[in-house]
Design a protein around this motif. Structure first.
Motif, PDB file in Angstrom:
ATOM      1  N   ASN A 156       0.809  -1.219   0.000  1.00 45.19           N
ATOM      2  CA  ASN A 156       0.000   0.000   0.000  1.00 45.19           C
ATOM      3  C   ASN A 156       0.840   1.266   0.000  1.00 45.19           C
ATOM      4  O   ASN A 156       0.353   2.332  -0.366  1.00 45.19           O
ATOM      5  CB  ASN A 156      -0.959  -0.015   1.192  1.00 45.19           C
ATOM      6  CG  ASN A 156      -2.109  -0.975   0.983  1.00 45.19           C
ATOM      7  OD1 ASN A 156      -2.988  -0.735   0.165  1.00 45.19           O
ATOM      8  ND2 ASN A 156      -2.106  -2.088   1.703  1.00 45.19           N
ATOM      9  N   PHE A 291      -7.080   4.114   4.433  1.00 48.23           N
ATOM     10  CA  PHE A 291      -7.241   2.728   4.013  1.00 48.23           C
ATOM     11  C   PHE A 291      -6.486   1.786   4.947  1.00 48.23           C
ATOM     12  O   PHE A 291      -7.022   0.763   5.384  1.00 48.23           O
ATOM     13  CB  PHE A 291      -6.748   2.546   2.578  1.00 48.23           C
ATOM     14  CG  PHE A 291      -6.671   1.114   2.147  1.00 48.23           C
ATOM     15  CD1 PHE A 291      -7.807   0.426   1.757  1.00 48.23           C
ATOM     16  CD2 PHE A 291      -5.465   0.430   2.153  1.00 48.23           C
ATOM     17  CE1 PHE A 291      -7.748  -0.905   1.371  1.00 48.23           C
ATOM     18  CE2 PHE A 291      -5.386  -0.897   1.770  1.00 48.23           C
ATOM     19  CZ  PHE A 291      -6.530  -1.557   1.382  1.00 48.23           C
ATOM     20  N   ILE A 292      -5.238   2.120   5.260  1.00 46.45           N
ATOM     21  CA  ILE A 292      -4.445   1.260   6.145  1.00 46.45           C
ATOM     22  C   ILE A 292      -5.082   1.191   7.529  1.00 46.45           C
ATOM     23  O   ILE A 292      -5.185   0.120   8.138  1.00 46.45           O
ATOM     24  CB  ILE A 292      -2.993   1.782   6.228  1.00 46.45           C
ATOM     25  CG1 ILE A 292      -2.307   1.641   4.857  1.00 46.45           C
ATOM     26  CG2 ILE A 292      -2.200   1.027   7.288  1.00 46.45           C
ATOM     27  CD1 ILE A 292      -0.952   2.287   4.764  1.00 46.45           C
ATOM     28  N   SER A 295      -8.073  -1.079   7.412  1.00 48.88           N
ATOM     29  CA  SER A 295      -7.675  -2.480   7.320  1.00 48.88           C
ATOM     30  C   SER A 295      -7.318  -3.043   8.695  1.00 48.88           C
ATOM     31  O   SER A 295      -7.705  -4.163   9.043  1.00 48.88           O
ATOM     32  CB  SER A 295      -6.478  -2.630   6.372  1.00 48.88           C
ATOM     33  OG  SER A 295      -6.815  -2.201   5.078  1.00 48.88           O
ATOM     34  N   ASN A 347     -12.144   5.594   1.902  1.00 46.98           N
ATOM     35  CA  ASN A 347     -10.980   4.709   1.986  1.00 46.98           C
ATOM     36  C   ASN A 347     -10.931   3.923   3.289  1.00 46.98           C
ATOM     37  O   ASN A 347     -10.515   2.765   3.296  1.00 46.98           O
ATOM     38  CB  ASN A 347      -9.700   5.519   1.791  1.00 46.98           C
ATOM     39  CG  ASN A 347      -9.449   5.848   0.343  1.00 46.98           C
ATOM     40  OD1 ASN A 347      -8.844   5.085  -0.390  1.00 46.98           O
ATOM     41  ND2 ASN A 347      -9.941   7.004  -0.091  1.00 46.98           N
ATOM     42  N   GLY A 351     -10.983  -0.157   3.341  1.00 49.08           N
ATOM     43  CA  GLY A 351     -10.000  -0.942   4.080  1.00 49.08           C
ATOM     44  C   GLY A 351     -10.651  -1.840   5.113  1.00 49.08           C
ATOM     45  O   GLY A 351     -10.294  -3.013   5.265  1.00 49.08           O
TER      46      GLY A 351
END
Length: 441
Positions: A156, A291-292, A295, A347, A351
């Motif tokens: 990523n 996003f990270i 996740s 985002n 994620g």
């Protein structure tokens, strides 16, 4: 020392290299072409005046390379080593990017650039197979768990670089020169970067020779592939599993394609009128961090509730943030912070929700004799759904406009929301499966 002893000494040296010398850069090299084809190419074509429907259609077709990659994966087993395949396809990808950079000044640049992006996509998809196989073959199970975070993190990081600093630079250059010149510089940098990574990996990567199988012939590889396919389709409920995986990214595939075009389009055309640099800052920096974070939270959430109970929330988490773009298309805000907040929500939700399909493929679809192979097939069907919905998204948006398009995206997520209520079996768990023979890596 004879030649054989010298080769064995060299092999031992590469095998002893610390995984941190190659895992991060290997997965950065894996992620970079993927995001380049899936996201950056669309921004480049938008700057050069290509219509939305053509951008979505052609960049969507390019993603089919990742759909079909399991079918030619047995052929890689005939190569001397996975390392040799990794280096080969990094060099092919880098060379294709350099040629792409040069092609942007030609009269028929669009078709030439699409063909070269096709080479990049095929090289990248094949590189994925070799790189994942090298990772699996070179590390113990405990090491694979330890370095999984670095693996995903640097994959990523490639998104951050591709649609962050480089897109911001492209936006700055577009002010100073013609778009074709600006993007020639960007793709030239990317091509050189892939070649430099290949040069570094020629030193750092372990060899990971393909010596596991007794029959490494092409006929043997195809016979094994036949057994893998038959075993996959004999799983109880496999067709409903495939349908669920296929539909999982129906909303995301369309939004991820059109959202950036919506941000870039002029306000009189229904867009928000952002510059290339502003779009790069939102998606490359803020969006990647969100996003990270999503996740990580999604993984802990699924571990806390268990996949069966968590799946509905994961699917909702992935699709409800698309409301943010419906809001943007209806309200048409000019405040950069409001637009940025919508990108964060989109985002983070992606994620968070994407964890669901990954765990579903790991814990439900891939369980059995050929775990790695069947996981690869699952990712192939997921990529197929993504490619189909991405390819048609531009035509839908052109016909109904941005606001109705984002409403359609929400509606298209309803089937997978309903399926999430029952698709995960009660007995799903994290049991270890003994793998007798794996072909797709």
């Amino acid at each position: 020392m004879d030649q054989q002893d010298s080769q064995e000494t060299k092999h031992d040296a590469t095998a002893r290299r610390h995984p941190m010398t190659w895992v991060p850069t290997l997965y950065f090299a894996e992620g970079l072409p993927n995001y380049l084809v899936g996201m950056m190419a669309g921004l480049m074509y938008k700057s050069m005046g290509v219509p939305n429907d053509q951008i979505a259609r052609w960049t969507g077709l390019l993603t089919f390379a990742w759909v079909f990659k399991p079918l030619w994966s047995p052929l890689l087993e005939a190569a001397p080593s996975k390392k040799s395949m990794v280096l080969l396809f990094q060099l092919i990808g880098g060379a294709a990017l350099l040629m792409l950079a040069a092609s942007l000044h030609l009269p028929g640049y669009f078709l030439i650039s699409i063909a070269l992006l096709g080479v990049v996509a095929l090289a990248s998809a094949t590189h994925d197979i070799a790189a994942d196989g090298l990772y699996i073959s070179s590390l113990t199970g405990h090491q694979r768990t330890i370095y999984a975070g670095w693996q995903g993190g640097f994959y990523n990081t490639a998104k951050f670089v591709a649609v962050g600093p480089l897109v911001i630079l492209a936006g700055y250059l577009e002010v100073q020169m013609a778009p074709a010149q600006a993007w020639t510089i960007i793709f030239g940098v990317l091509g050189a970067l892939m070649i430099l990574l290949a040069a570094y990996h020629s030193w750092s990567l372990p060899t990971a020779r393909n010596a596991v199988r007794t029959d490494n012939s092409l006929s043997g590889a195809f016979m094994t592939l036949k057994d893998v396919i038959v075993d996959f389709f004999k799983k109880p409920g496999i067709w409903m599993m495939i349908l669920f995986i296929f539909l999982f990214r129906a909303g995301d595939a369309q939004v991820s394609t059109i959202a950036q075009l919506f941000l870039r389009d002029a306000r009189e055309a229904g867009g928000l009128g952002l510059t290339t640099a502003e779009t790069g800052a939102l998606y490359g920096a803020v969006g990647t961090i969100a996003f990270i974070g999503g996740s990580v939270v999604g993984g802990y959430f699924a571990a806390w509730l268990g996949l069966r109970r968590a799946m509905l929330f994961l699917v909702l988490g992935m699709n409800l943030p698309n409301l943010a773009f419906y809001f943007l298309s209806a309200a048409m805000p000019t405040n950069f912070a409001v637009i940025g907040a919508a990108i964060v929500v989109e985002n983070f939700g992606f994620g968070f929700g994407f964890v669901g399909v990954i765990l579903f493929m790991m814990q439900v679809v891939s369980v059995g004799k050929y775990r790695t192979a069947h996981y690869a097939f699952g990712t192939g069907f997921m990529a197929l759904g993504y490619s189909v919905f991405k390819t048609i998204s531009g035509d839908i948006q052109v016909k109904i406009g941005y606001q109705h398009f984002f409403l359609w995206v929400l509606v298209s997520a309803i089937p997978v929301v309903v399926m999430s209520l029952w698709i995960v079996p009660k007995e799903t768990g994290e049991q270890e499966v003994i793998v007798e023979d794996e072909v797709v890596q």
